[in-house]
Scaffold this active site. Structure first.
Site, short mmCIF file in Angstrom:
data_model
loop_
_atom_site.label_atom_id
_atom_site.label_comp_id
_atom_site.label_asym_id
_atom_site.label_seq_id
_atom_site.Cartn_x
_atom_site.Cartn_y
_atom_site.Cartn_z
N GLN A 84 7.84 7.11 -48.05
CA GLN A 84 6.91 6.13 -48.65
C GLN A 84 5.62 6.80 -49.12
O GLN A 84 5.00 6.36 -50.08
CB GLN A 84 6.57 5.01 -47.65
CG GLN A 84 7.68 4.03 -47.37
CD GLN A 84 8.53 4.44 -46.18
OE1 GLN A 84 8.67 5.62 -45.87
NE2 GLN A 84 9.12 3.47 -45.51
N ASP A 93 1.35 -2.45 -38.91
CA ASP A 93 2.36 -3.51 -38.99
C ASP A 93 2.11 -4.62 -37.98
O ASP A 93 2.54 -5.75 -38.16
CB ASP A 93 3.76 -2.93 -38.77
CG ASP A 93 4.20 -2.20 -40.03
OD1 ASP A 93 3.84 -1.02 -40.18
OD2 ASP A 93 4.83 -2.84 -40.88
N LYS A 122 3.97 2.87 -39.25
CA LYS A 122 5.08 3.75 -39.65
C LYS A 122 5.22 4.95 -38.71
O LYS A 122 4.23 5.55 -38.31
CB LYS A 122 4.83 4.21 -41.08
CG LYS A 122 5.83 5.17 -41.66
CD LYS A 122 7.27 4.72 -41.55
CE LYS A 122 7.53 3.36 -42.17
NZ LYS A 122 8.86 2.80 -41.76
O1 MRU Z 1 8.90 0.53 -43.33
P1 MRU Z 1 7.75 0.14 -44.18
O2 MRU Z 1 7.66 0.93 -45.45
O3 MRU Z 1 7.70 -1.35 -44.41
O4 MRU Z 1 6.47 0.52 -43.33
C1 MRU Z 1 5.20 0.19 -43.83
C2 MRU Z 1 4.08 0.64 -42.98
O5 MRU Z 1 4.25 1.14 -41.89
C3 MRU Z 1 2.70 0.36 -43.49
O6 MRU Z 1 1.81 1.35 -43.09
C4 MRU Z 1 2.24 -0.99 -42.92
O7 MRU Z 1 3.18 -1.98 -43.15
C5 MRU Z 1 0.94 -1.40 -43.49
S1 MRU Z 1 1.06 -1.87 -45.18
C6 MRU Z 1 -0.43 -2.44 -45.68
#
Ligand code: MRU
Length: 338
Positions: free
Chosen positions: A196, A237, A248
């Site tokens: 990502q 999250d 993440k």
């Molecule tokens: O697995 P993902 O790509 O949904 O993980 C996203 C993250 O960990 C982001 O850092 C988190 O959701 C914050 S987004 C503003």
């Protein structure tokens, strides 16, 4: 931004497919809530606030799909639909938060019109979307004040416009700092296994003209030891009552490194990411992903077939590694004392 992560047109949900970025810019259109659940599971739409918004619209799509149902029938099935959508991904609290908020609003309806009942879900999803845009702007403004001109800031994963309804959480800070005329450089962790950071953060920052340098996750420690990093900002999250942060996978390691090198570690998150119920990070369910995302990522075998794999999608950063939380209502101190 010259892209829209989430959009609604003629009661269809349009999602920018993040699985094919940065190579292709593809928008998919959804009318069936089950397809939105699949899109959330396969990370076509991802990032805590964005999946909350997509989930709210999935509920609105679900209430439309049953044209033959009367009001009572609709009210009953919406409870099951809500449960189904909530199960799409377990870790980001925004998903369950958005669904509960829409349902709670619908429970207040005392009228007898199916059309009015349907409108409640669309209006609430629109409200969640609109509020997220405001919250991103506010986080960006507060965070930009924290970061001195000329800083280089490390970020992990993607907490930008692609992960929210607005300009992001962590990345909002960079956008607002640039607007204020500050010269901020960003180091973006690649973010194994689904990249990502490399695919999404670099793509969106480069389009916005922000100076970004890509490094693989295992290079962050060396970059810090070399004095290349002045601060870290990540998204979240879920943040529990005691301030522990699910984000993440790899975030915890970055937070440990930041403390070791005396670099401030900030977490940017809107109110919708603060869990009102769970006490500590130990209570958070961490999603585990399929092994082939690690062994065969993007279709290229990088490990022997059949090898055992451990693949948590998130980790927990204890509150005592967080310098401060950048929220839409201001800066809150974290538990880190040095
Ligand atoms: O697995 P993902 O790509 O949904 O993980 C996203 C993250 O960990 C982001 O850092 C988190 O959701 C914050 S987004 C503003």
């Amino acid at each position: 931004m010259n892209f829209k992560t989430i959009e609604v047109k003629d009661k269809k949900l349009i999602l920018l497919d993040q699985t094919v970025l940065p190579g292709k810019t593809v928008y998919n259109s959804y009318e069936d809530f089950r397809d939105v659940i699949t899109a959330i599971k396969r990370l076509e739409v991802r990032g805590a606030p964005a999946i909350g918004i997509a989930a709210a619209y999935a509920l609105a799509l679900a209430v439309e799909i049953r044209a033959d149902y009367d009001l009572n029938g609709l009210k009953k099935i919406m409870v099951d639909v809500a449960r189904e959508i909530k199960d799409a991904r377990p870790t980001a609290v925004n998903l369950a938060w958005a669904i509960d908020r829409c349902l709670a609003k619908s429970y207040q309806y005392e009228g007898e019109s199916v059309d009015e009942y349907r409108t409640i879900f669309w209006n609430e999803a629109d409200a969640i979307h609109a509020e997220d845009i405001e919250m991103c702007d506010a986080m960006g403004r507060f965070g930009a004040e924290l970061i001195p001109d000329g800083s280089t800031v490390l970020t992990h994963c993607n907490a930008g416009a692609l992960a929210t309804g607005g300009i992001g959480t962590a990345l909002a800070v960079f956008y607002k700092a640039a607007e204020m005329g500050k010269n901020i450089k960003v180091f973006a962790d690649e973010t194994r296994p689904l990249l990502q950071g490399a695919r999404l953060t670099c793509w969106e920052l480069m389009q916005a003209g922000i100076d970004v340098t890509l490094l693989t996750d295992n290079m962050a420690g060396y970059a810090m030891a070399q004095g290349k990093i002045d601060a870290v900002i990540t998204g979240a999250d879920r943040i529990t009552q005691n301030g522990d942060v699910a984000n993440k996978i790899g975030t915890y390691a970055v937070a440990v490194l930041a403390e070791k090198h005396n670099i401030p570690f900030y977490v940017a998150a809107p109110e919708s990411t603060f869990d009102k119920e769970l006490e500590t990070g130990d209570d958070i369910i961490i999603e585990e992903r399929e092994p082939d995302e690690v062994t065969n990522g993007f279709g290229i075998p990088t490990a022997p077939a059949g090898v055992k794999v451990f693949s948590p999608a998130f980790d927990i950063t204890p509150h005592n590694l967080v310098t401060a939380y950048i929220t839409d209502s201001g800066i809150r101190p974290g538990g880190r004392t040095k």
